[in-house]
Write a protein that holds these residues in place. Structure first.
Motif, PDB file in Angstrom:
ATOM      1  N   LYS A 308     111.809 -56.770  41.117  1.00  0.00           N
ATOM      2  CA  LYS A 308     111.889 -55.948  42.547  1.00  0.00           C
ATOM      3  C   LYS A 308     110.480 -55.358  42.507  1.00  0.00           C
ATOM      4  O   LYS A 308     110.348 -54.460  41.615  1.00  0.00           O
ATOM      5  N   ASN A 313     111.111 -46.460  51.314  1.00  0.00           N
ATOM      6  CA  ASN A 313     112.789 -46.275  51.088  1.00  0.00           C
ATOM      7  C   ASN A 313     113.172 -47.042  52.242  1.00  0.00           C
ATOM      8  O   ASN A 313     112.954 -47.071  53.571  1.00  0.00           O
ATOM      9  N   VAL A 314     114.310 -47.777  51.761  1.00  0.00           N
ATOM     10  CA  VAL A 314     114.867 -48.829  52.872  1.00  0.00           C
ATOM     11  C   VAL A 314     115.500 -48.157  53.804  1.00  0.00           C
ATOM     12  O   VAL A 314     115.853 -48.766  54.938  1.00  0.00           O
TER      13      VAL A 314
ATOM     14  N   ASP B  94     123.904 -50.199  45.455  1.00  0.00           N
ATOM     15  CA  ASP B  94     122.532 -50.134  44.948  1.00  0.00           C
ATOM     16  C   ASP B  94     121.818 -48.654  45.605  1.00  0.00           C
ATOM     17  O   ASP B  94     120.916 -48.107  44.890  1.00  0.00           O
ATOM     18  N   VAL B  95     122.330 -48.176  46.824  1.00  0.00           N
ATOM     19  CA  VAL B  95     121.747 -46.982  47.190  1.00  0.00           C
ATOM     20  C   VAL B  95     122.181 -45.643  46.571  1.00  0.00           C
ATOM     21  O   VAL B  95     121.720 -44.628  46.865  1.00  0.00           O
ATOM     22  N   PRO B 138     121.419 -52.640  39.653  1.00  0.00           N
ATOM     23  CA  PRO B 138     120.352 -53.304  38.549  1.00  0.00           C
ATOM     24  C   PRO B 138     119.447 -52.493  38.003  1.00  0.00           C
ATOM     25  O   PRO B 138     119.106 -51.623  38.613  1.00  0.00           O
ATOM     26  N   GLU B 139     119.466 -52.743  36.755  1.00  0.00           N
ATOM     27  CA  GLU B 139     118.276 -52.029  35.969  1.00  0.00           C
ATOM     28  C   GLU B 139     117.368 -52.923  35.475  1.00  0.00           C
ATOM     29  O   GLU B 139     117.526 -54.085  35.155  1.00  0.00           O
ATOM     30  N   PRO B 140     116.205 -52.464  34.847  1.00  0.00           N
ATOM     31  CA  PRO B 140     115.537 -51.188  35.513  1.00  0.00           C
ATOM     32  C   PRO B 140     114.469 -51.706  36.679  1.00  0.00           C
ATOM     33  O   PRO B 140     114.586 -52.595  37.097  1.00  0.00           O
ATOM     34  N   ASN B 141     113.789 -50.508  37.127  1.00  0.00           N
ATOM     35  CA  ASN B 141     112.940 -50.793  38.220  1.00  0.00           C
ATOM     36  C   ASN B 141     113.448 -51.345  39.420  1.00  0.00           C
ATOM     37  O   ASN B 141     112.939 -52.352  39.945  1.00  0.00           O
ATOM     38  N   TYR B 142     114.679 -50.944  39.743  1.00  0.00           N
ATOM     39  CA  TYR B 142     115.233 -51.645  41.023  1.00  0.00           C
ATOM     40  C   TYR B 142     115.874 -50.252  41.710  1.00  0.00           C
ATOM     41  O   TYR B 142     116.799 -49.618  41.439  1.00  0.00           O
ATOM     42  N   GLU B 143     115.037 -49.824  42.718  1.00  0.00           N
ATOM     43  CA  GLU B 143     115.361 -48.756  43.295  1.00  0.00           C
ATOM     44  C   GLU B 143     115.131 -48.931  44.941  1.00  0.00           C
ATOM     45  O   GLU B 143     114.094 -49.606  45.240  1.00  0.00           O
ATOM     46  N   PHE B 144     115.896 -48.408  45.687  1.00  0.00           N
ATOM     47  CA  PHE B 144     115.721 -48.551  47.235  1.00  0.00           C
ATOM     48  C   PHE B 144     114.822 -47.321  47.834  1.00  0.00           C
ATOM     49  O   PHE B 144     114.405 -47.335  48.761  1.00  0.00           O
ATOM     50  N   TYR B 145     114.602 -46.288  46.944  1.00  0.00           N
ATOM     51  CA  TYR B 145     113.382 -45.407  47.476  1.00  0.00           C
ATOM     52  C   TYR B 145     112.807 -44.987  46.127  1.00  0.00           C
ATOM     53  O   TYR B 145     113.199 -45.254  44.875  1.00  0.00           O
TER      54      TYR B 145
END
Lengths: 392, 598
Positions: A308, A313-314, B94-95, B138-145
């Motif tokens: 991804k 920020n979503v 996820d969040v 999920p990991e890594p580099n999977y962030e919503f912010y």
């Protein structure tokens, strides 16, 4: 606009505007409603048939049974909230919906999706096509009451759904492709298990060929049924297998390659007969080609990498003002999404363009005239009608 | 049509001997995949009830319901699921800011009561609570912010130790937008901030590039944004929900960004305070520190005529006379105070209550009195040699530096204390040593070990960067005096500070000794209050609580109903408590004078 070159002596007369003048009190005609629940389509849609004997003389398509309005709903949701909503636009094959929304958002927000994620997207899209075709190919014979192949296909489809479950966490609604990337790498041993399933498809293909395409009953009923004239393809906007069965090469993956399809070697099958048999045959070849494409993807895709891209920020992701149209090839043909943004955190307008809209309304209405009642389902299936995509 | 077309379909019979593929018992025999998005689990101890899951849920399937009493950093709420609405998209997982929420791979649940499908994971016990498979973020580099904060630029240590120039540069427009974007608007910070500032709202105003709205939100609860934007103890950041996965939001610097960007000339029109009706009532305020200024600001907005009595030449109290200029430049203090004065607040400078005017007089001349006199008295270690003239209190030195007085700066200095004030004097003296001697030679020693030092971590790090030597974990014993001047500080190893009951009871190893050389010693082990201005007759009317603090009600009203007290003498010590106290006391004074009861 179009004249049907049939003998209309036994059909109702037309008024100046071309509408049929049906006098039911004459006892010559009968109104027969097929649907909204019936075999042949995923979702609910109704056909208002006027029949004389077992022959259809007029047909009218009625939608409005699903009460959804997802395009409107999405205008009231943030972009990330649209992602679980949009998949329902076509239940049988949800992945192109996810891909289109994500792709539109990424294009307008200027986000570059990591390479690994793009290959994973391709894999998910092709697996989705595979599971649809595994039902649709033998399903065409199912409409003529030959259900055996359908059972074979459905078993393998279930195994493909197992793979989806492993990869995405869901069997039907995968919710895997989201704006920015995808939601997971391949699980350990996934490739081997998928390859085992593909071998079953390899076995399935000749078996279903013997069962259906060399079947005298199927041939007798499907050949020459519901022929789409070549000139209709452009006039009505007919896409995918229906267009290819009429000898017109229409495949977005080939004509406007997206993701890494340009690195994949494939050649969509075309034929000229343009009847139900031809459309089914095109799908059989599509199924074969899909297996081949999946094998190529598995061989070429990177094992590791980012899934991804970083996004804002979503929770309050504002997309700059703009509009875009992104298309991809679904199992039914060109499938596109038009997204308009106004700089806020919600879409201003979402419009989905799927082939079912024309296929199941204008084209189906024309094709059903002169057909037998018993062939209605076959004709619908051959057009791969998906009512949720019409009534979005 | 050939004969082959008739016969070939019968090849399907070859499958008749094959094993059937149907699963006979689908409920028990097939667990979901490892990643399956099944039923919710929540680690309620890890969860802080931030409600981000509720906010992202597109189906409104999540409601935050009471779980326990709210505490700082925990709303006390926990997510409750309605499986009539949930679509198992797992965006909530996820969040999730604390990673407490996950989905198990359990997917069958049979019950006769539809109400059962509304439940609070982790609270309502379920059979899948112990299931360790299922969907996790999920990991890594999977962030919503973005979990990494936008780093604030500082002056380089070598550059800043030469002067008292402000060392924090402040955010640029792009930096502020990027940092403000990280906020998930959970509001956990609001409850922890003593002034309950509308933090998510003013950060939203930054995102919307509407700084005027941001300023209005700041002034609803805090009339000193320039000051707080620089030196607030930012308790909000310690509980920030996004700090669990990465860096907490730089709430303090964002507040400073708003205040810095809006020119002071526009304050009155933005805050709509050009025209305030005077109600004719007069309030006396003792001390122009944060509590006094805050009370004056809110009272002035309510129409009261406020007069502040300030013992020094300038307003600001400890903010001006206690905090060094490199942390809080004087022009920024003036910007905040000038705006408050523009509301019609009057300050009588160089007027010490108890010396130049009595409290008794104030009680007669004014309708109510608010006192926010702060902690100005230095505390002595009381060790041998501490009465020498070259042994100082940090509060005195810091004040004299502000006043521009010529203070003694020795070549070798020892500071006793591990709090923020000790770091302030250490770093101030380090700068003066650098200017005078060209090098820094200062030791700061504290009873506490480094990990327990009360000073902010950044103060400790920055002191070292500027050349100070920190010696934590030593207890001062005696100041060595030779020829009337200190030569250094004798210390012994301090092993622990508190006994088992939590009482302050330092345990030292008298055998492990050390000597810190210094011809000037500064004591910075805390400050005390000075209530000498309260006349004896009024003193009798007050009652006292723990640590000699005057007892007040929730509106900071003392037992003398016209007399209100707040700030460091009641709560704290820090600026934001003073501001909060002043605001609440202003409401209390208004209620008292209008004779309002609950």
């Amino acid at each position: 606009m179009f004249t049907i070159n049939n003998d209309r002596s036994k059909f109702p007369e037309l008024d100046d505007a071309g509408n049929a003048l049906i006098d039911l009190t004459s006892h010559k005609y009968l109104k027969l409603w097929q649907g909204p629940q019936h075999p042949g389509v995923t979702g609910n849609m109704s056909l208002e048939l006027t029949v004389t004997g077992d022959e259809i003389v007029e047909s009218k398509t009625h939608v409005g049974y699903l009460h959804r309005g997802f395009e409107k709903l999405m205008e009231r949701r943030t972009f990330i909230q649209c992602f679980p909503t949009c998949i329902r636009l076509c239940v049988a094959e949800p992945d192109p919906n996810e891909y289109l929304l994500s792709s539109c958002v990424e294009e307008l927000a200027g986000i570059e999706v990591p390479e690994t994620a793009q290959w994973l997207r391709m894999l998910a899209l092709e697996m989705a096509r595979l599971q649809v075709l595994l039902r649709q190919v033998p399903g065409q014979a199912g409409t003529f009451a030959l259900g055996l192949g359908y059972q074979w296909g459905n078993y393998i489809r279930d195994l493909i759904l197992d793979r989806f479950e492993e990869l995405t966490g869901g069997r039907v609604y995968h919710m895997y492709i989201l704006p920015g990337g995808v939601r997971g790498l391949l699980p350990n041993g996934f490739k081997n298990r998928l390859e085992e399933n593909l071998k079953l498809v390899d076995e399935f293909l000749p078996n279903v060929w013997d069962l259906i395409y060399t079947n005298s009953v199927f041939k007798k009923r499907a050949k020459g049924l519901a022929v789409i004239p070549k000139e209709w393809i452009d006039q009505y906007g007919i896409y995918g297998p229906a267009a290819r069965a009429a000898g017109i090469m229409r495949d977005v993956r080939k004509t406007h390659p997206y993701l890494f399809y340009s690195e994949i070697d494939f050649e969509p099958f075309t034929t000229d007969e343009s009847d139900v048999f031809a459309r089914s045959l095109v799908r059989w070849h599509d199924l074969k080609m899909t297996v081949d494409i999946i094998r190529q993807i598995l061989a070429k895709m990177p094992e590791k990498g980012d899934i991804k891209a970083p996004t804002p920020n979503v929770m309050h992701w504002k997309i700059p003002k703009g509009e875009t149209y992104v298309k991809c090839e679904s199992s039914r043909g060109e499938y596109g999404m038009y997204l308009v943004t106004d700089g806020s955190d919600k879409p201003r307008r979402v419009n989905l363009k799927g082939p079912s809209y024309t296929h199941a309304t204008s084209v189906l209405e024309k094709l059903l005239v002169n057909a037998n009642i018993a062939d209605t389902a076959a004709i619908m299936v051959s057009l791969a009608t998906c009512p949720p995509e019409i009534e979005r | 049509m050939s004969l082959k077309d008739v016969l070939t379909p019968f090849t399907a019979w070859k499958r008749i001997a094959k094993e059937p593929v149907t699963v006979i018992d689908p409920f028990n025999d097939r667990p979901g995949a490892d990643r399956y998005r099944g039923f919710h689990q929540n680690d309620v101890e890890k969860c802080i009830g931030c409600g981000t899951c509720e906010a992202i849920c597109e189906n409104e399937a999540i409601d935050m319901v009471p779980f326990k009493d709210p505490i700082s950093g925990d709303s006390g709420l926990r997510p409750s699921l309605d499986y009539g609405r949930c679509c198992w998209c797992a965006l909530c997982v996820d969040v999730c800011t604390t990673n407490s929420l996950k989905l198990s791979n359990e997917y069958t649940w049979i019950t006769t009561d539809p109400e059962d499908f509304r439940f609070t994971p982790g609270v309502d016990k379920k059979s899948w609570d112990e299931n360790d498979k299922g969907w996790v973020k999920p990991e890594p580099n999977y962030e919503f912010y973005n979990t990494q904060r936008v780093e604030m630029e500082h002056l380089h240590p070598e550059e800043r130790v030469d002067s008292f120039i402000e060392m924090v540069k402040g955010y640029s427009h792009e930096q502020a937008l990027a940092e403000a974007d990280r906020c998930v608007e959970c509001g956990i910070c609001i409850a922890t901030c003593p002034a309950h500032m509308g933090i998510p709202e003013y950060i939203k105003a930054i995102r919307n590039e509407d700084l005027e709205e941001g300023l209005r939100i700041l002034y609803e609860t805090n009339p000193l944004p320039e000051i707080c934007g620089r030196i607030c103890t930012h308790k909000c950041e310690t509980v920030c929900s996004i700090g669990y996965k990465g860096d907490p939001l730089s709430i303090r610097w964002l507040k400073r960004y708003i205040a810095d960007q809006v020119p002071s000339e526009r304050y009155q029109s933005i805050l709509n305070t050009n025209d305030i009706n005077n109600n004719g009532k007069r309030i006396a305020i003792i001390g122009s520190g944060p509590a006094g200024l805050s009370a004056a600001h809110y009272l002035a907005l309510m129409g009261y005529q406020c007069t502040i009595f300030e013992q020094y030449e300038k307003a600001g109290g400890m903010m001006r006379y206690g905090i060094p200029e490199y942390r809080l430049p004087y022009d920024q203090i003036d910007k905040d105070i000038d705006y408050i004065l523009s509301l019609g607040v009057e300050i009588k400078y160089n007027t010490r209550v108890g010396r130049d005017i009595t409290l008794d007089q104030l009680s007669q001349d004014f309708d109510a009195v608010f006192s926010g006199t702060g902690l100005h008295l230095g505390r002595s270690t009381g060790i041998e040699g501490s009465d020498n003239e070259h042994v100082y209190y940090s509060t005195d030195l810091l004040r004299q530096i502000t006043e521009g007085k010529d203070i003694e700066v020795a070549e070798h200095i020892v500071v006793i204390g591990g709090g923020n004030v000790a770091m302030d004097i250490t770093r101030s003296l380090a700068r003066m040593q650098k200017v005078k001697y060209g090098k820094v030679n200062i030791i700061a020693t504290s009873l506490e070990k480094e990990e327990n030092m009360p000073a902010d971590r950044e103060e400790v790090v920055e002191s070292r960067e500027e050349g100070a030597v920190l010696m934590p974990g030593w207890a001062p014993q005696r100041i060595e005096i030779q020829h009337g001047r200190p030569t250094g500080l004798h210390v012994v190893k301090c092993n622990s500070l508190f006994d088992d009951t939590g009482r302050f009871n330092p345990q030292c190893d008298m055998e492990v000794k050390n000597f810190f050389e210094g011809s000037m010693i500064v004591q910075s082990i805390g400050q005390g209050m000075d209530l000498s201005y309260v006349d004896e007759k009024w003193m009798e009317g007050l009652s006292f609580g723990p640590r000699g603090r005057v007892k007040t009600n929730e509106y900071f009203q003392t037992d003398l109903e016209w007399f209100f007290m707040g700030g460091d003498i009641i709560e704290g010590p820090d600026v934001i408590h003073g501001i909060a106290n002043g605001h609440k006391a202003a409401i209390g004074i208004d209620r008292y004078l209008q004779n309002l009861k609950d």
